[in-house]
Enzyme design. Structure first.
Site, mmCIF file in Angstrom:
data_model
loop_
_atom_site.group_PDB
_atom_site.id
_atom_site.type_symbol
_atom_site.label_atom_id
_atom_site.label_comp_id
_atom_site.label_asym_id
_atom_site.label_seq_id
_atom_site.Cartn_x
_atom_site.Cartn_y
_atom_site.Cartn_z
ATOM 1 N N GLU A 1 0.858 -1.190 0.000
ATOM 2 C CA GLU A 1 0.000 0.000 0.000
ATOM 3 C C GLU A 1 0.892 1.236 0.000
ATOM 4 O O GLU A 1 2.087 1.136 0.309
ATOM 5 C CB GLU A 1 -0.903 -0.009 1.246
ATOM 6 C CG GLU A 1 -1.812 -1.218 1.252
ATOM 7 C CD GLU A 1 -2.839 -1.201 2.380
ATOM 8 O OE1 GLU A 1 -2.777 -0.300 3.242
ATOM 9 O OE2 GLU A 1 -3.691 -2.097 2.372
ATOM 10 N N SER B 1 7.670 -2.193 3.068
ATOM 11 C CA SER B 1 8.422 -3.226 3.802
ATOM 12 C C SER B 1 7.651 -3.657 5.048
ATOM 13 O O SER B 1 7.672 -4.829 5.426
ATOM 14 C CB SER B 1 9.791 -2.675 4.211
ATOM 15 O OG SER B 1 10.531 -2.344 3.066
ATOM 16 N N PHE C 1 1.689 -0.197 -6.562
ATOM 17 C CA PHE C 1 2.695 -1.021 -7.252
ATOM 18 C C PHE C 1 2.176 -2.412 -7.633
ATOM 19 O O PHE C 1 2.944 -3.378 -7.540
ATOM 20 C CB PHE C 1 3.915 -1.259 -6.351
ATOM 21 C CG PHE C 1 4.817 -0.084 -6.127
ATOM 22 C CD1 PHE C 1 5.549 0.448 -7.172
ATOM 23 C CD2 PHE C 1 4.967 0.464 -4.864
ATOM 24 C CE1 PHE C 1 6.419 1.516 -6.963
ATOM 25 C CE2 PHE C 1 5.836 1.523 -4.644
ATOM 26 C CZ PHE C 1 6.564 2.057 -5.689
ATOM 27 N N SER D 1 1.525 -5.435 -9.784
ATOM 28 C CA SER D 1 1.931 -5.967 -11.091
ATOM 29 C C SER D 1 0.720 -6.555 -11.807
ATOM 30 O O SER D 1 -0.021 -7.345 -11.227
ATOM 31 C CB SER D 1 2.991 -7.053 -10.907
ATOM 32 O OG SER D 1 4.128 -6.511 -10.283
ATOM 33 N N GLN E 1 43.189 -10.910 -20.173
ATOM 34 C CA GLN E 1 42.960 -11.648 -18.921
ATOM 35 C C GLN E 1 41.964 -10.924 -18.003
ATOM 36 O O GLN E 1 41.188 -11.565 -17.291
ATOM 37 C CB GLN E 1 44.276 -11.890 -18.188
ATOM 38 C CG GLN E 1 44.131 -12.984 -17.160
ATOM 39 C CD GLN E 1 45.437 -13.326 -16.481
ATOM 40 O OE1 GLN E 1 46.163 -12.449 -16.018
ATOM 41 N NE2 GLN E 1 45.760 -14.602 -16.443
ATOM 42 N N GLU F 1 9.090 -7.993 -3.759
ATOM 43 C CA GLU F 1 8.827 -9.240 -3.003
ATOM 44 C C GLU F 1 9.690 -9.238 -1.737
ATOM 45 O O GLU F 1 10.219 -10.269 -1.310
ATOM 46 C CB GLU F 1 9.023 -10.477 -3.878
ATOM 47 C CG GLU F 1 8.099 -10.425 -5.089
ATOM 48 C CD GLU F 1 7.595 -11.753 -5.596
ATOM 49 O OE1 GLU F 1 7.886 -12.786 -5.002
ATOM 50 O OE2 GLU F 1 6.860 -11.735 -6.612
ATOM 51 N N ARG G 1 16.963 -12.160 11.977
ATOM 52 C CA ARG G 1 15.994 -12.506 13.035
ATOM 53 C C ARG G 1 16.099 -13.993 13.372
ATOM 54 O O ARG G 1 16.082 -14.399 14.521
ATOM 55 C CB ARG G 1 14.585 -12.183 12.528
ATOM 56 C CG ARG G 1 13.511 -12.208 13.592
ATOM 57 C CD ARG G 1 12.146 -12.043 12.964
ATOM 58 N NE ARG G 1 11.930 -10.744 12.354
ATOM 59 C CZ ARG G 1 11.191 -10.536 11.262
ATOM 60 N NH1 ARG G 1 10.633 -11.544 10.626
ATOM 61 N NH2 ARG G 1 11.028 -9.320 10.792
HETATM 62 C C1 LIG Z 1 7.896 -2.803 -10.416
HETATM 63 C C2 LIG Z 1 7.311 -3.181 -9.090
HETATM 64 C C3 LIG Z 1 6.339 -4.165 -9.026
HETATM 65 C C4 LIG Z 1 5.765 -4.503 -7.797
HETATM 66 N N1 LIG Z 1 4.768 -5.438 -7.770
HETATM 67 C C5 LIG Z 1 4.108 -5.653 -6.617
HETATM 68 C C6 LIG Z 1 2.963 -6.506 -6.600
HETATM 69 O O1 LIG Z 1 2.592 -7.109 -7.615
HETATM 70 N N2 LIG Z 1 2.284 -6.651 -5.433
HETATM 71 C C7 LIG Z 1 2.669 -6.026 -4.287
HETATM 72 O O2 LIG Z 1 2.006 -6.209 -3.273
HETATM 73 N N3 LIG Z 1 3.750 -5.202 -4.275
HETATM 74 C C8 LIG Z 1 4.475 -5.008 -5.411
HETATM 75 N N4 LIG Z 1 5.563 -4.170 -5.419
HETATM 76 C C9 LIG Z 1 5.922 -3.464 -4.195
HETATM 77 C C10 LIG Z 1 7.237 -3.896 -3.580
HETATM 78 O O3 LIG Z 1 7.091 -5.168 -3.018
HETATM 79 C C11 LIG Z 1 7.662 -2.808 -2.585
HETATM 80 O O4 LIG Z 1 8.076 -1.690 -3.372
HETATM 81 C C12 LIG Z 1 8.756 -3.255 -1.644
HETATM 82 O O5 LIG Z 1 8.278 -4.225 -0.762
HETATM 83 C C13 LIG Z 1 9.352 -2.095 -0.839
HETATM 84 O O6 LIG Z 1 8.370 -1.287 -0.286
HETATM 85 P P1 LIG Z 1 8.466 0.301 -0.484
HETATM 86 O O7 LIG Z 1 8.643 0.557 -1.923
HETATM 87 O O8 LIG Z 1 7.304 0.919 0.198
HETATM 88 O O9 LIG Z 1 9.820 0.732 0.238
HETATM 89 P P2 LIG Z 1 10.005 1.072 1.816
HETATM 90 O O10 LIG Z 1 9.424 -0.001 2.640
HETATM 91 O O11 LIG Z 1 9.556 2.465 2.052
HETATM 92 O O12 LIG Z 1 11.596 1.002 1.951
HETATM 93 C C14 LIG Z 1 12.455 2.103 1.601
HETATM 94 C C15 LIG Z 1 13.884 1.660 1.911
HETATM 95 O O13 LIG Z 1 14.015 1.404 3.312
HETATM 96 C C16 LIG Z 1 14.526 0.096 3.515
HETATM 97 N N5 LIG Z 1 13.952 -0.455 4.744
HETATM 98 C C17 LIG Z 1 12.640 -0.501 5.113
HETATM 99 N N6 LIG Z 1 12.505 -1.108 6.291
HETATM 100 C C18 LIG Z 1 13.742 -1.467 6.690
HETATM 101 C C19 LIG Z 1 14.287 -2.144 7.832
HETATM 102 N N7 LIG Z 1 13.502 -2.609 8.794
HETATM 103 N N8 LIG Z 1 15.623 -2.322 7.898
HETATM 104 C C20 LIG Z 1 16.429 -1.883 6.908
HETATM 105 N N9 LIG Z 1 15.989 -1.243 5.804
HETATM 106 C C21 LIG Z 1 14.669 -1.053 5.698
HETATM 107 C C22 LIG Z 1 14.085 -0.678 2.294
HETATM 108 O O14 LIG Z 1 14.875 -1.828 2.089
HETATM 109 C C23 LIG Z 1 14.273 0.366 1.207
HETATM 110 O O15 LIG Z 1 15.620 0.419 0.831
HETATM 111 C C24 LIG Z 1 6.193 -3.851 -6.626
HETATM 112 C C25 LIG Z 1 7.199 -2.883 -6.688
HETATM 113 C C26 LIG Z 1 7.766 -2.535 -7.903
HETATM 114 C C27 LIG Z 1 8.835 -1.485 -7.949
#
Ligand SMILES: Cc1cc2nc3c(=O)[nH]c(=O)nc-3n(C[C@H](O)[C@H](O)[C@H](O)COP(=O)(O)OP(=O)(O)OC[C@H]3O[C@@H](n4cnc5c(N)ncnc54)[C@H](O)[C@@H]3O)c2cc1C
Length: 384
Positions: free
Chosen positions: A126, A131, A155, A157, A277, A362, A374
């Site tokens: 959402e 994350s 986001f 797909s 090389q 993912e 963890r």
């Molecule tokens: C092209 C594309 C397709 C997608 N398809 C789908 C889909 O089909 N269905 C779906 O549900 N989602 C989908 N997603 C969403 C995707 O899974 C999320 O973008 C991803 O999980 C990260 O969430 P966020 O973008 O909100 O980043 P955030 O959670 O805001 O993270 C921002 C940064 O902070 C870091 N971070 C966050 N929490 C922590 C922590 N505890 N410790 C260390 N670092 C942390 C993250 O690693 C990242 O570098 C898609 C995303 C993209 C780009």
């Protein structure tokens, strides 16, 4: 311990290689360039069983192990990681629906999903919950006809091009235990699709936000039981992470193959690149990392198939390792091509763009480390 593929597995991989060569390779660059979602190609993949590779047999899936699925996805990703990756998402949802769907859902959607006539999206993320997916706010409130869904997803797909949405929504209180999973027909009244996201890669599949406004869901569209949704979503993602990791392995193998050929063909300083090389070592490291990533992915697939209690951690390790190593291998293959690697005449820049997102979705690779840490620190598990 036997690391060799069986004759059946080799034949299955060959079928996927032929499909990739005939149905994906000739079109991949154009689909990327023009942003075409190749719906008919998924239906053709369905004819070979590729839309329900590990979906249960009672819905018409092949019910095969994750390793077999990885063989197929790897071959496809070697020429078109974007299209292969969407197929993996569809397979993940087909498996979830087939495993936890009610009889009514299976009757209505089973055939369509495994045949590829109907396609599915996975809707967890959402705008405010990436994350930290367990903080999601989309709500499903019970009423006399089932549930009413309100909220939004980001986001997603395939959104706007798929037929079924697997939606995680809150039916209870805060946290993971308040989340349930629903199979929602994608054309239900009250669903609106936002703008088509403009992306760096993965251009053969659409990505859109979705808004749910008073969407009525029949009670039997709940997957599993109320409050189990987050657990089911994470089970889906264990396999999803192997799949995405596999797409990186496939893409890296594709990039490596092209680079190896190029090193023999291209001459500078009166000698083929293959005689330098520095480049030989680059190629040697690439193949070493691809083989390591592939074995890690297959180990995780085996852990998941055998219901090993540490499977989640292995899937996270495999996803992190393979997507990092294989992205680098794609970059190295591009570098070996010099300026030509930057041109769209060669597939390298597309493979680089397509594999970059595998480190992000993912579960980001930081989140993969959170999962592994963890397990080894908080739970004191000795992963060997
Ligand atoms: C092209 C594309 C397709 C997608 N398809 C789908 C889909 O089909 N269905 C779906 O549900 N989602 C989908 N997603 C969403 C995707 O899974 C999320 O973008 C991803 O999980 C990260 O969430 P966020 O973008 O909100 O980043 P955030 O959670 O805001 O993270 C921002 C940064 O902070 C870091 N971070 C966050 N929490 C922590 C922590 N505890 N410790 C260390 N670092 C942390 C993250 O690693 C990242 O570098 C898609 C995303 C993209 C780009």
């Amino acid at each position: 311990m036997d690391f060799e593929l069986s004759d059946e597995q080799q034949a299955f991989a060959q079928a996927a290689r032929d499909f990739a060569a005939g149905e994906l390779a000739p079109h991949a660059a154009r689909w990327d360039e023009e942003g075409i979602f190749p719906r008919e190609t998924f239906a053709k993949a369905g004819e070979l069983g590729f839309c329900g590779i590990y979906a249960p047999e009672h819905i018409g899936g092949l019910g095969l192990p994750r390793l077999d699925a990885a063989l197929v996805f790897e071959e496809m990703a070697a020429v078109d990681p974007s299209t292969a990756a969407f197929l993996t998402i569809h397979n993940m949802v087909a498996w979830m629906v087939g495993t936890w769907g009610s009889d009514a859902i299976l009757k209505e959607w089973g055939d369509g999903l495994v045949s590829g006539q109907q396609l599915a999206s996975y809707c967890l993320t959402e705008p405010g919950a990436g994350s930290d997916a367990a903080s999601l706010k989309t709500r499903a409130l019970p009423n006399d006809k089932g549930y009413v869904l309100n909220g939004s997803k980001a986001f997603i797909s395939g959104a706007g091009d798929t037929d079924l949405l697997l939606v995680m929504a809150r039916t209870g209180g805060e946290g993971a235990a308040g989340i349930s999973a629903f199979a929602v027909p994608a054309n239900s009244p009250g669903i609106t699709y936002g703008r088509l996201e403009k992306k760096m890669g993965w251009n053969s599949q659409s990505t859109r936000p979705i808004t749910f406004e008073n969407v009525q869901i029949p009670a039997d569209h709940l997957l599993g039981r109320e409050g189990e949704g987050f657990k089911l979503a994470m089970k889906g993602l264990d396999g999803g992470r192997i799949n995405i990791a596999t797409c990186s392995v496939g893409a890296a193998q594709g990039a490596y193959d092209v680079a190896r050929t190029y090193m023999h063909e291209r001459e500078q300083f009166g000698r083929p690149l293959a005689s330098f090389q520095a480049l030989q070592f680059k190629l040697a490291d690439m193949v070493t990392h691809i083989v390591a990533a592939r074995q890690m992915v297959r180990l995780a697939a085996h852990k998941l198939d055998s219901k090993d209690p540490q499977a989640t951690a292995y899937c996270a390790m495999a996803k992190r390792l393979a997507t990092d190593l294989c992205f680098q291998a794609c970059l190295d293959a591009q570098q070996i091509h010099g300026g030509y690697g930057y041109l769209k005449d060669y597939p390298l820049e597309r493979l680089v763009r397509d594999t970059r997102v595998h480190q992000i979705l993912e579960g980001t690779n930081e989140v993969m480390r959170v999962i592994v840490a963890r397990q080894i620190l908080n739970k004191g598990v000795d992963l060997r």
